[in-house]
Design an enzyme around this catalytic site. Structure first.
Site, PDB file in Angstrom:
ATOM      1  CB  ILE A  94      -0.929   0.015   1.231  1.00  0.00           C
ATOM      2  CG1 ILE A  94      -1.831  -1.234   1.251  1.00  0.00           C
ATOM      3  CG2 ILE A  94      -1.779   1.290   1.241  1.00  0.00           C
ATOM      4  CD1 ILE A  94      -2.810  -1.303   2.411  1.00  0.00           C
ATOM      5  CG  LEU A  95       2.017   2.191  -3.723  1.00  0.00           C
ATOM      6  CD1 LEU A  95       2.197   2.691  -5.141  1.00  0.00           C
ATOM      7  CD2 LEU A  95       3.123   1.222  -3.372  1.00  0.00           C
ATOM      8  CG  ASP A  96      -0.551   5.805   3.554  1.00  0.00           C
ATOM      9  OD1 ASP A  96      -0.905   6.827   2.941  1.00  0.00           O
ATOM     10  OD2 ASP A  96      -0.870   5.580   4.738  1.00  0.00           O
ATOM     11  N   GLY A  97       1.768   7.664   2.010  1.00  0.00           N
ATOM     12  CA  GLY A  97       2.694   8.669   2.561  1.00  0.00           C
ATOM     13  C   GLY A  97       3.289   9.603   1.521  1.00  0.00           C
ATOM     14  CB  SER A 135       4.984   2.965   3.213  1.00  0.00           C
ATOM     15  OG  SER A 135       4.048   3.477   2.303  1.00  0.00           O
TER      16      SER A 135
END
Lengths: 275, 344
Positions: free
Chosen positions: B93-96, B290
């Site tokens: 999950i490409l978070d941030g 992340s």
């Protein structure tokens, strides 16, 4: 560690990687005893790497334990005042083997009740907790079953803690039951009415169907995982869209302070819901 | 293996150059220094290009040798790591990205560009480790609720990256990546949908690493989509049976019209899985999210029964090799537990 593959697999994997490492000709002349030494070196390095990993894990564990001792003694003021309005539903996932420790489960529920949590869903894959629910309910005087709650919509107003027992059959199988219900309902309706328009299902249709087949329920705000791995082990998928999942370690090592800390951390989390 | 690694290097050459340029741009923005550094940057770029054209001197060989040391060390690390079980499927999950842009005072949208470069590095590491399937949660259905200008920027970025993949088609083919988009693509504007379909068609025959890109996806939508698919399938089957019976025996009433078999209509979880976007792909072994958040945000809720959840605090553009290595070490540690649970 017990995590390594059997000997043949390992040799094969390392052989594949060696092909990438050295030119093909060099690899072909590498004799088997050299390969064995290479494997031994790799095995040793892997072992050492995991030892480093374990040491770091142990250090982090010690830090967590120390923190959990400090929390209840009031040394950290920020944990003193928990505003629990945001935490309406809490779920606990326990590994089925650990779920056999009923006394610990009861103790955990007593802590949650003392903190002020009003609705708890207890989940283990094999339904061990469900089998022991009578014992658990008998030990907790201020608790009642979710199913027995007459006014489910307003149960939060009551003083008692509501308990729900779930197992793997409430997860994927529950959704499959809801799908059967939906399909048969609408196919029957279509046959009777003769309406040829294509039925388009929505998420609210599935919500209604899940309730109709007895697999509905609220989405927990926070899910505490007790077990060796940070994994929900099949907790009902439909009910954890935005649930915060917190790994608490094994049930044997559970600490009151750690529970308070997890709840406090949850209360400080801000969710965007995709926005 | 050697050939493919070489292709990876080619594939990354462009991205590494982009990364360098972006980093310089970041410096420019942060320090408000303009002309002198820009000139330096131009010189460096020209120097790099010139260097490729020139014949290699001894200093060139030394710098090449020094440059290859990190790659060699990384491969050694992967070799050691491969002694234990390597996951078949890793999801991210490409978070941030937005937080990264805010923290580093970057323009809106730059965080996503940095995030894309981080993604390329992670994909390379996964490939080198021998991970067969990599899934990324690139765009959720809930993300359509974002502000119009941000949404437009994201759409443009998606389209731009899809076009890059299409323009580098040969390279992607040589490397062997199969790209599949999972989700309700109908929710996207037509150019994106068409570009995504072209990318899927162009890479369909590849048999290397499989990159599953979840766009306009949520897990609950996936479940509804599966129920819809099953409903259509069952309907078609009933219609077929009815037609067959009418043709075979006109006197016999059509059983499915009244309902005894409709009452007994039952669906298993395996039936639903056949109609999910993830059909045909194994469940992820590790999910790395992340940004330190601990929720699934409506992603692979169904497929994560035996999936190790890993939540590094690093924001997505800061995600590095060590976060991946750490997650794999954790996986190797708990894998016997998962294997035992799967057997039950």
């Amino acid at each position: 560690m017990g995590a390594n593959r059997n000997g043949d697999d390992v040799t094969e994997i390392n052989r594949i990687h060696l092909v990438g490492f050295f030119p093909n000709d060099l690899f072909q002349i590498t004799s088997s005893w050299r390969l064995d030494i290479w494997n031994l070196v790799i095995r040793l390095c892997w072992f050492l790497l995991h030892q480093v990993f374990n040491t770091v894990h142990i250090m982090m564990g010690i830090k967590r334990v120390l923190e959990s001792y400090f929390v209840p003694s009031g040394l950290l003021d920020e944990y003193k005042d928990l505003q629990l309005k945001k935490l309406r539903y809490l779920a606990v996932v326990v590994d089925s083997e650990e779920a056999l420790q009923t006394l610990r489960i009861i103790k955990l529920l007593q802590w949650l009740s003392a903190i002020g949590v009003k609705h708890v869903s207890l989940y283990d894959m094999q339904g061990v907790l469900n089998k022991n629910k009578e014992t658990i309910l008998r030990s907790l005087s201020n608790s009642r079953l979710w199913e027995e709650s007459h006014e489910k919509a307003t149960f939060l107003n009551g003083g008692k803690m509501t308990l729900e027992f779930l197992s793997i059959s409430d997860g994927r199988e529950g959704i499959a039951k809801a799908a059967s219900y939906l399909c048969s309902k609408y196919m029957k309706a279509k046959t009777l009415s003769g309406n040829q328009n294509e039925r388009v299902f929505t998420e609210s249709d599935v919500d209604i169907a899940l309730k109709a087949v007895g697999c509905g329920g609220p989405e927990p705000d926070l899910l505490l995982i007790y077990g060796p791995a940070r994994c929900h082990l099949g907790f009902p998928a439909w009910r954890m869209r935005y649930t915060e999942l917190v790994h608490m370690g094994t049930l044997k090592s559970m600490k009151y302070g750690a529970v308070v800390k997890a709840i406090h951390k949850f209360l400080t989390v801000r969710q965007n819901y995709g926005k | 293996m050697q050939k493919k690694s070489w292709n990876w290097n080619r594939f990354l050459a462009c991205s590494e150059e982009n990364m360098r340029n972006l980093q310089l741009q970041k410096l420019l923005e942060r320090n408000s220094m303009s002309r002198s550094i820009e000139i330096e940057r131009e010189r460096e770029t020209d120097g790099t290009k010139g260097c490729c054209k020139m014949e290699k001197g001894s200093s060139g060989y030394i710098s090449e040798f020094l440059g290859s040391i990190p790659t060699f060390l990384r491969r050694c690390l992967f070799q050691v790591l491969s002694f234990g079980p390597i996951p078949h499927h890793i999801a991210f999950i490409l978070d941030g990205n937005r937080r990264y842009a805010r923290i580093h005072h970057l323009e809106a949208g730059m965080g996503h560009r940095y995030g894309f470069l981080a993604l390329l590095s992670i994909l390379k590491y996964c490939y080198e480790l021998g991970v067969k399937y990599v899934t990324i949660y690139a765009f959720s259905i809930d993300n359509f609720k974002r502000k119009p200008d941000e949404l437009q920027y994201l759409m443009d970025l998606i389209l731009e990256k899809l076009e890059v993949v299409l323009s580098e088609e040969n390279m992607v083919k040589q490397y062997g990546v199969k790209i599949d988009f999972l989700g309700n693509l109908k929710l996207f504007p037509e150019p994106i949908r068409k570009a995504a379909e072209k990318v899927m068609a162009a890479t369909a025959q590849n048999n290397g690493t499989v990159l599953l890109v979840c766009v306009a996806y949520t897990s609950t939508d996936d479940i509804v989509h599966a129920i819809q698919g099953l409903y259509k399938e069952k309907q078609a089957r009933i219609q077929q049976t009815a037609e067959g019976k009418q043709m075979g025996d006109d006197d016999e009433p059509v059983e499915c019209s009244g309902g005894s078999n409709l009452e007994e209509f039952s669906v298993s979880s395996a039936d639903l899985e056949r109609h999910m976007y993830f059909a045909g792909y194994p469940d992820p072994d590790i999910l790395i999210r992340s940004g330190g958040e601990t929720r699934l945000s409506n992603f692979i809720l169904w497929q994560s029964t035996f999936c190790l959840l890993n939540n590094p605090k690093a924001l997505w553009p800061d995600i590095s090799l060590w976060h991946l290595v750490w997650a794999i070490l954790q996986y190797q540690r708990v894998r016997p537990f998962f294997e035992k649970k799967k057997r039950l």
